[in-house]
Design a protein around this motif. Structure first.
Motif, short mmCIF file in Angstrom:
data_model
loop_
_atom_site.label_atom_id
_atom_site.label_comp_id
_atom_site.label_asym_id
_atom_site.label_seq_id
_atom_site.Cartn_x
_atom_site.Cartn_y
_atom_site.Cartn_z
N ASN A 147 0.84 -1.20 0.00
CA ASN A 147 0.00 0.00 0.00
C ASN A 147 0.87 1.24 0.00
N GLY A 148 0.27 2.34 -0.43
CA GLY A 148 1.03 3.57 -0.64
C GLY A 148 1.58 4.16 0.65
N ARG A 149 0.79 4.16 1.72
CA ARG A 149 1.27 4.79 2.96
C ARG A 149 2.52 4.08 3.49
N ASP A 150 2.46 2.75 3.55
CA ASP A 150 3.62 2.03 4.06
C ASP A 150 4.81 2.16 3.10
N ASN A 151 4.53 2.14 1.80
CA ASN A 151 5.63 2.27 0.84
C ASN A 151 6.33 3.62 0.96
N LEU A 152 5.56 4.68 1.17
CA LEU A 152 6.18 5.99 1.32
C LEU A 152 7.03 6.03 2.59
N ARG A 153 6.56 5.37 3.65
CA ARG A 153 7.37 5.31 4.88
C ARG A 153 8.66 4.54 4.63
N LEU A 154 8.56 3.44 3.89
CA LEU A 154 9.76 2.65 3.60
C LEU A 154 10.74 3.44 2.73
N ALA A 155 10.20 4.18 1.77
CA ALA A 155 11.07 5.00 0.93
C ALA A 155 11.73 6.09 1.76
N GLY A 156 10.97 6.72 2.66
CA GLY A 156 11.55 7.73 3.53
C GLY A 156 12.63 7.17 4.43
N ALA A 157 12.44 5.92 4.86
CA ALA A 157 13.45 5.28 5.72
C ALA A 157 14.79 5.14 5.01
N LYS A 158 14.78 5.08 3.68
CA LYS A 158 16.04 5.02 2.94
C LYS A 158 16.88 6.28 3.17
N PHE A 159 16.20 7.37 3.56
CA PHE A 159 16.90 8.63 3.84
C PHE A 159 17.05 8.85 5.35
N GLY A 160 16.73 7.85 6.15
CA GLY A 160 16.81 8.01 7.60
C GLY A 160 15.60 8.70 8.20
N LEU A 161 14.49 8.78 7.46
CA LEU A 161 13.29 9.46 7.93
C LEU A 161 12.32 8.45 8.53
N THR A 162 11.41 8.94 9.33
CA THR A 162 10.42 8.08 9.97
C THR A 162 9.02 8.53 9.57
N ARG A 163 8.01 7.85 10.11
CA ARG A 163 6.62 8.19 9.76
C ARG A 163 6.27 9.61 10.20
N ARG A 164 6.99 10.14 11.20
CA ARG A 164 6.73 11.52 11.63
C ARG A 164 7.14 12.54 10.57
N ASP A 165 7.97 12.11 9.62
CA ASP A 165 8.43 13.03 8.57
C ASP A 165 7.49 13.05 7.37
#
Length: 259
Positions: A147-165
Motif C-alpha cells: 500500500n502507498g502509505r507504508d511504501n512511502l514510509r519505507l522509501a523515507g526510511a532510505k533517507f533516515g526518515l520516519t513516519r513523523r516526517d
C-alpha cells in the motif's frame, strides 16, 4: 503597498473574492499546445521501471526533471517530497491547493512546501488527473498487499526518515471529483502511457510508490510505471515561474535560498 493590517472585515472579504475570481479566470484560460507540449527528455541521467506494488527513493538536484510514465494504466502512484538540505521542510498538500486556488494539478502548477517555497513544478502533464486531497491507499484498502502509505514510509526510511516526517501525499494518475452530495468519487485511472513531469526547484528527496489511490476500486497495482531523470534548468519565460502570483512569491522565497 497594501497594508493588510488596516483592512476592515468587508475589505478583506472583497479582496478574497477578487483574488478568487482572478484565479478562476486564469484556470479557465486554455494554454496553447506550444506552451504545454512536453519537451524532449534528452540525455537522461537515469531510467528505471517500478514494478506493481514497489517503490523508489530518489535524490534530485535543483532543476533535475523527473518524468513519470504510467505504462499500463495502473490506478495511481503515490508521491512525496522533502527538501534534501533540510528535511524538516516537506510537501504541503493543503497549501498547494489553497495557494493556487485549485485542486487541478497539471502543467504550470507547482508543489508547495510547508515553508511557502516551491519544491517542484509540473512542467508537463497529459491531463491524467492527480489528487492532493485524499492521498494514497493504506492497509484498510490493500489488505495484505503493498500500500502507498507504508511504501512511502519505507522509501523515507532510505533517507533516515520516519513516519513523523511524512504528511498527506499526492496521488498521481487518479481522476477524483465530487458528486452531487459532495462525496469524493474515483472517476478513472489514467490511460496507458499517461505522463507527468516534475522539475525540482530545490534539492529534493522523492518517495514514489506504485500503488493505487485510496478510492480506487482496484486494490492492487496492475502494471509498472517508469521514470526518467534529466537535468534541464528553466528558461527565462518558464511557464511555471510566472503562471500565478502565488507561484511567483513562492519562487522568490525559493530562489533566496540559492542566491
Amino acid at each position: 503597498m497594501l497594508d493588510l493590517n488596516t483592512l476592515t472585515p468587508a475589505q478583506y472579504r472583497a479582496r478574497y473574492l477578487a483574488l478568487q475570481e482572478a484565479a478562476r479566470r486564469r484556470a479557465a484560460t486554455a494554454l496553447p499546445p506550444s506552451v504545454t507540449a512536453p519537451q524532449p527528455l534528452e540525455k537522461p541521467l537515469k531510467t528505471e521501471t517500478v514494478p506493481p506494488g514497489a517503490y523508489v527513493a530518489l535524490r534530485l538536484k535543483r532543476f533535475d526533471v523527473l518524468r513519470i510514465t504510467n505504462d499500463s494504466g495502473t490506478p495511481g502512484a503515490a508521491l512525496f517530497l522533502w527538501n534534501a538540505d533540510d528535511v524538516s521542510e516537506r510537501y504541503n498538500a493543503g497549501d498547494t491547493v489553497k495557494l493556487q486556488w485549485t485542486t487541478t494539478l497539471t502543467t504550470g502548477r507547482v508543489l508547495f512546501s510547508d515553508m511557502g517555497r516551491v519544491l517542484a513544478s509540473i512542467t508537463a502533464d497529459t491531463s491524467a488527473g492527480h489528487d492532493s486531497i485524499i492521498g494514497p491507499n493504506g492497509p484498510a484498502q490493500a489488505g495484505t498487499g503493498a500500500n502507498g502509505r507504508d511504501n512511502l514510509r519505507l522509501a523515507g526510511a532510505k533517507f533516515g526518515l520516519t513516519r513523523r516526517d511524512l504528511a498527506p501525499a499526492v496521488s498521481l494518475f487518479s481522476h477524483i471529483a465530487t458528486d452531487e452530495t459532495g462525496r469524493f468519487q474515483y472517476h478513472a485511472a489514467a490511460a496507458s502511457g499517461a505522463m507527468v513531469e516534475l522539475r525540482a526547484e530545490q534539492n529534493v528527496l522523492v518517495a514514489l510508490s506504485n500503488t493505487p489511490h485510496a478510492l480506487s476500486p482496484v486494490t492492487a497495482a496492475t502494471g509498472p510505471i517508469s521514470i526518467a531523470i534529466a537535468h534541464r534548468p528553466p528558461a527565462e519565460d518558464d511557464l511555471c515561474r510566472h503562471f500565478t502570483e502565488e507561484a511567483v512569491r513562492g519562487f522568490i522565497n525559493t530562489d533566496e535560498a540559492f542566491s
